[in-house]
Design an enzyme around this catalytic site. Sequence first.
Site, short mmCIF file in Angstrom:
data_model
loop_
_atom_site.label_atom_id
_atom_site.label_comp_id
_atom_site.label_asym_id
_atom_site.label_seq_id
_atom_site.Cartn_x
_atom_site.Cartn_y
_atom_site.Cartn_z
N LYS A 153 0.86 -1.19 0.00
CA LYS A 153 0.00 0.00 0.00
C LYS A 153 0.89 1.23 0.00
O LYS A 153 1.66 1.43 0.94
CB LYS A 153 -0.90 -0.02 1.25
N LYS A 155 1.46 5.15 0.25
CA LYS A 155 0.90 6.43 0.65
C LYS A 155 1.04 7.39 -0.53
O LYS A 155 2.09 7.41 -1.19
CB LYS A 155 1.65 6.98 1.87
N ASP A 181 -3.10 4.85 -0.35
CA ASP A 181 -3.77 5.50 0.78
C ASP A 181 -3.45 6.98 0.72
O ASP A 181 -2.30 7.39 0.84
CB ASP A 181 -3.28 4.90 2.10
N ASN A 183 -4.98 9.28 2.70
CA ASN A 183 -5.25 9.92 4.00
C ASN A 183 -6.06 11.21 3.84
O ASN A 183 -5.78 12.23 4.48
CB ASN A 183 -3.95 10.18 4.76
N GLU A 207 -7.47 3.99 -0.48
CA GLU A 207 -7.99 4.26 0.85
C GLU A 207 -8.12 5.77 1.05
O GLU A 207 -7.20 6.53 0.73
CB GLU A 207 -6.99 3.68 1.86
N ASP A 232 -11.24 4.71 5.95
CA ASP A 232 -10.47 4.38 7.15
C ASP A 232 -10.75 5.39 8.26
O ASP A 232 -11.39 5.05 9.28
CB ASP A 232 -8.97 4.37 6.76
N LYS A 256 -9.50 -0.82 12.26
CA LYS A 256 -8.30 -0.61 13.07
C LYS A 256 -8.56 -0.96 14.52
O LYS A 256 -9.34 -0.28 15.20
CB LYS A 256 -7.84 0.84 12.95
MG MG Z 1 -5.37 4.66 6.11
#
Ligand code: MG
Length: 364
Positions: A153, A155, A181, A183, A207, A232, A256
Amino acid sequence: MEPALHEAELIRVRLRFVEPFRTAHTATATKDALLVRVQTDAGAGWGECTAPASPEYDGETVDGARAALRDHLLPRAFAGVGFAAVPGNRAANAALECALLDARLRADAIPLRLWLGSRETVDAGVAVGITDDLDQLRSTVRSYATAGYRRIKCKIEPGRDVDVLRAVRAELGADVELAADANGSYDYKGARRLFDAIDGLGLQCVEQPCAADAVDEHAALVSEVRTPICLDEPVTSPAAARQIIARHACDALAVKVGRLGISGARQVHDECVTASIAALAGGMLETGIGRAALLAVAALPGFTRTGDCAGSDRFFGSDGDLTEPFTVVDGKLAVPTGPGLGVEPIPERLARATIARERITPRD
Ligand code: MG
């Protein structure tokens, strides 16, 4: 009957990452964690608070969690009053829940994995931070693929996205699952441009493309783009997960344990199974204590896709974790088999990593 809590210790630790970890919001060279050690009349138990040092991720911080535990959650637990009713402070809540459950399961000689009904192993996946050096990135992901990781994954953030994902896909081919991801770093228009460019790459998911509260934007993306959308940051409770699913705002949820706690993570997992939504176990760069809980939860039967469970060496080197290291073997990590979490800090390593410790008793 829950064992009575007599005393707790809040141990602030700092471990050096093997390399700084960069997301769309922060770059961190060290892992700060707060360990909770409880002493109950059934024995001791451990939990790890995964709130980061700074609040950019989801507003919680390790220092805020320490204050919440010391001043609010532990006094309630000493008094036998439900601390789970305290709103917010999710990482603190999860750490205390874990420590109390660990103490109870250790006393009953039950491994957390068996208590949860989880599998024996979890497929290994790893998150790779943002970098400007694509050659370095290619060599990093190649080394993870060689080490057996099944999912990588990356970022991403605006401007460091399409080239990154194309480079990694070209390096790995179709052998390793690839995810991204963001964020929450894109607005809706930026996310649409991103998906227009990457929809052909066959990603497992992207994500959190947009902000945590951008429910309408994510619902629109789910209906408009091919790449699955995983959320997430807004998955803060089983009720929140139900609402996201009901709004058709995701194709998958990151679950999580560090935020939801063990029972909350299991409930969100169950919600996903009921709704036929993919559930991906999400990591918070845990030390070995939190990693043991993460693996036991990630091995629940509904986690059928590879999530964020990496070996200790990815973060802390081969001998830098607080516990005996978790090691990827044949692309998998074994869930600990001992009672409770099945792991404890190694005393010398804990002493070396500790930067503050505080003993809390009912009188404090
Ligand atoms: Mg995440």
